[in-house]
Motif scaffolding. Structure first.
Motif, PDB file in Angstrom:
ATOM      1  N   GLY A  36       0.877  -1.182   0.042  1.00  0.00           N
ATOM      2  CA  GLY A  36      -0.021   0.173  -0.209  1.00  0.00           C
ATOM      3  C   GLY A  36       0.765   1.301   0.058  1.00  0.00           C
ATOM      4  N   TRP A  37       2.094   1.120   0.254  1.00  0.00           N
ATOM      5  CA  TRP A  37       3.051   2.351   0.365  1.00  0.00           C
ATOM      6  C   TRP A  37       2.974   3.048  -0.850  1.00  0.00           C
ATOM      7  CZ3 TRP A  37       7.344   3.090  -2.582  1.00  0.00           C
ATOM      8  CH2 TRP A  37       7.726   1.920  -3.149  1.00  0.00           C
ATOM      9  N   PRO A  86       2.201   2.605  -9.046  1.00  0.00           N
ATOM     10  CA  PRO A  86       1.827   1.961  -7.916  1.00  0.00           C
ATOM     11  C   PRO A  86       2.152   0.310  -8.279  1.00  0.00           C
ATOM     12  CG  PRO A  86      -0.010   2.898  -8.385  1.00  0.00           C
ATOM     13  CD  PRO A  86       0.965   3.554  -9.313  1.00  0.00           C
ATOM     14  N   LEU A  87       1.498  -0.021  -9.182  1.00  0.00           N
ATOM     15  CA  LEU A  87       1.387  -1.516  -9.883  1.00  0.00           C
ATOM     16  C   LEU A  87       2.980  -1.953  -9.811  1.00  0.00           C
ATOM     17  CD1 LEU A  87      -1.228  -1.873 -12.474  1.00  0.00           C
ATOM     18  CD2 LEU A  87      -1.240  -2.628  -9.918  1.00  0.00           C
ATOM     19  N   PHE A  88       3.927  -1.141 -10.617  1.00  0.00           N
ATOM     20  CA  PHE A  88       5.060  -1.342 -10.819  1.00  0.00           C
ATOM     21  C   PHE A  88       5.883  -1.422  -9.394  1.00  0.00           C
ATOM     22  CE2 PHE A  88       9.543   0.738 -11.936  1.00  0.00           C
ATOM     23  CZ  PHE A  88       9.956  -0.480 -12.471  1.00  0.00           C
ATOM     24  N   ALA A  99       3.192  -3.287 -16.306  1.00  0.00           N
ATOM     25  CA  ALA A  99       2.187  -2.416 -15.419  1.00  0.00           C
ATOM     26  C   ALA A  99       1.317  -1.090 -16.282  1.00  0.00           C
ATOM     27  CB  ALA A  99       3.047  -1.711 -14.405  1.00  0.00           C
ATOM     28  N   LEU A 100       2.038  -0.588 -17.114  1.00  0.00           N
ATOM     29  CA  LEU A 100       1.285   0.104 -17.991  1.00  0.00           C
ATOM     30  C   LEU A 100       0.435  -0.464 -19.040  1.00  0.00           C
ATOM     31  CD1 LEU A 100       1.167   3.358 -18.792  1.00  0.00           C
ATOM     32  CD2 LEU A 100       2.772   2.877 -20.731  1.00  0.00           C
ATOM     33  N   PHE A 127      -7.711  -4.821  -6.189  1.00  0.00           N
ATOM     34  CA  PHE A 127      -8.603  -3.940  -6.333  1.00  0.00           C
ATOM     35  C   PHE A 127      -8.494  -2.614  -7.144  1.00  0.00           C
ATOM     36  CE2 PHE A 127     -10.593  -0.019  -4.712  1.00  0.00           C
ATOM     37  CZ  PHE A 127     -11.872  -0.463  -4.320  1.00  0.00           C
ATOM     38  N   TRP A 128      -7.386  -2.329  -7.373  1.00  0.00           N
ATOM     39  CA  TRP A 128      -6.958  -1.051  -8.397  1.00  0.00           C
ATOM     40  C   TRP A 128      -7.110  -1.610  -9.585  1.00  0.00           C
ATOM     41  CZ3 TRP A 128      -7.053   3.591  -8.915  1.00  0.00           C
ATOM     42  CH2 TRP A 128      -6.305   4.225  -9.884  1.00  0.00           C
TER      43      TRP A 128
END
Length: 479
Positions: A36-37, A86-88, A99-100, A127-128
């Protein structure tokens, strides 16, 4: 070109992206996930950049079609770039390109994935992925218009550039109220689906993420089996809501305005439902021998037809193993797509119907050259400007499709994989056939090919022209 108002709106988009990222932050806190950071860092960065960019006020709020197209295209690119971070940063994606790809696939409600093991992701990333479907389904700028007044009286240029379909009009006199009505309907249908899925025994997390995917007609699941592991009642509910979200939202507005007869007279909706029914019957007959009962065959046929024509991309069975006749029908449905003004992709039923009527008129004209026939749709004569725009759209669509197909063929994969990969991304569907089938993924493509497919996803969601205009020199000239 009014660059100052474009900058101002992009800063607003960054602020809204920060608000969106707050939700996966909360999910990470609930499940105690350290990933989550990454969402927290990107969220704060978006808030700071958006706030700083707004300090300098726009010199003018004059906002025409050109600014509308550019702003929408740049907004979606900006959302994709920041949404992939954030995914990366979470360390669960091998590269930023992957991720993109996943983020663009989510925002454009495509549902094509590079992941080989979805269940290995943490809850906040799952979730994202699904929430990006919900954001992109109705459109982020439509959401901003529903909440904040932008660009004086020129808001319609934004809505027309972002909303899918050949024409976009106002439901009520003010554009802001139209945007708000659309989101009220969108939220209502999403909440109803979540409640119904909870009743069938789904966990709150699964009910929310799958409803986000259904509402945006996206298709990201939280299990490797997509929807195949859930109960029959859950699958039936998802089937029904996929079809509902593929209907023009103007129909729901008419029901809300207590005009049910006018809503039921919608010509596009009748063609849409007719195509669905015909496809289900034909596929059920064709795959009957592959299942234990007629009901089971009908159930899987109905789910897959609803999933493909609405460009959702969920699956309950590996339709890549079905007979060729059924697979061809599904590929045709990939191009047809849902209704204009819905959250679905594809060419759109309205365009298909109007083009068929144009062909019929041309055949009639060849036999009776002096006879004047006009194309009518939804009980109105379609003016020549709309007919021209539909013809040009189809030409541009075929050009983008063919060029994309040639470019990704450099990876030397088989034709079926390449053909359906472009169809799945340009029509915002998700799964194709062969190596990009419902049980496979898009990780087989090289990085250059992935960027071609990312372009297709954005171009398909934005109806080609807003994105193509970015590459024309006269777009950027100051008027």
């Amino acid at each position: 070109m009014n660059y100052s108002i474009i900058r101002y709106i992009l800063c607003r988009v960054l602020e809204f992206q920060a608000y969106f990222l707050a939700l996966p932050c909360m999910v990470a806190l609930i499940y105690g996930e350290r990933e989550g950071w990454a969402y927290g860092v990107v969220m704060i960065s978006c808030l700071l950049l958006g706030g700083l960019g707004k300090l300098k006020k726009a010199k003018s709020t004059v906002f025409y079609a050109r600014e509308g197209f550019v702003t929408v295209s740049l907004s979606w690119i900006l959302l994709s770039i920041t949404g992939a971070l954030p995914l990366f940063l979470s360390g669960q994606f091998p590269s930023y390109t992957d991720a993109l790809f996943e983020t663009i696939s989510g925002l454009t409600t495509t549902g094509a994935s590079i992941l080989t093991d979805v269940e290995a992701l943490c809850k906040c990333n799952l979730f994202w992925r699904s929430f990006t479907h919900w954001i992109g389904g109705m459109g982020v700028l439509v959401l901003i218009l529903a909440i904040l007044p932008l660009a004086g009286g020129y808001n319609m240029h934004l809505m027309r550039a972002e909303s899918p379909g050949p024409t976009v009009g106002k439901l009520v006199p003010r554009v802001r109220h139209t945007a708000r009505l659309l989101y009220e309907i969108y939220i209502f249908l999403t909440v109803v689906q979540i409640i119904l899925l909870l009743i069938t025994g789904m966990s709150p997390f699964e009910a929310m993420t799958l409803s986000f995917g259904t509402a945006g007609t996206g298709g990201f699941g939280v299990l490797n089996s997509s929807i195949g592991s859930y109960s029959i009642p859950s699958q039936v509910i998802i089937t029904i809501f996929m079809i509902l979200f593929g209907i023009n939202f103007n129909v729901y507005y008419l029901f809300r305005a207590k005009k049910p007869l006018q809503a039921l007279k919608c010509e596009e909706m009748r063609y849409y439902l007719g195509i669905i029914l015909a496809a289900i019957v034909l596929i059920t007959i064709n795959i009957r021998g592959s299942f234990r009962s007629l009901f089971e065959a009908f159930h899987h046929a109905a789910f897959q037809v609803a999933s493909i024509i609405t460009t959702t991309g969920y699956s309950t069975a590996d339709f890549d193993l079905w007979p060729q006749f059924s697979k061809v029908i599904l590929v045709v449905l990939m191009f047809v797509g849902a209704c204009a003004g819905s959250t679905g992709g594809g060419i759109k039923v309205s365009r298909i119907v109007i083009m068929m009527k144009m062909v019929k008129n041309e055949l009639s004209h060849l036999i009776h050259p002096k006879r004047v026939r006009q194309v009518s749709f939804e009980y109105h004569v379609v003016n020549k400007e709309i007919l021209r725009s539909i013809s040009v759209f189809f030409i541009a669509y075929m050009m983008v499709y063919c060029i994309s197909l040639v470019l990704i063929s450099l990876d030397n994969l088989d034709f079926t994989t390449n053909f359906t990969a472009v169809a799945a991304t340009l029509n915002n569907i998700g799964p194709g056939l062969e190596q990009v089938g419902p049980t496979a993924n898009f990780s087989v493509f090289s990085q250059p090919a992935k960027y071609v497919l990312m372009f297709d996803m954005l171009a398909g969601r934005l109806e080609l022209f807003p994105l193509l205009l970015l590459f024309t020199p006269y777009t950027w000239k100051r008027s």
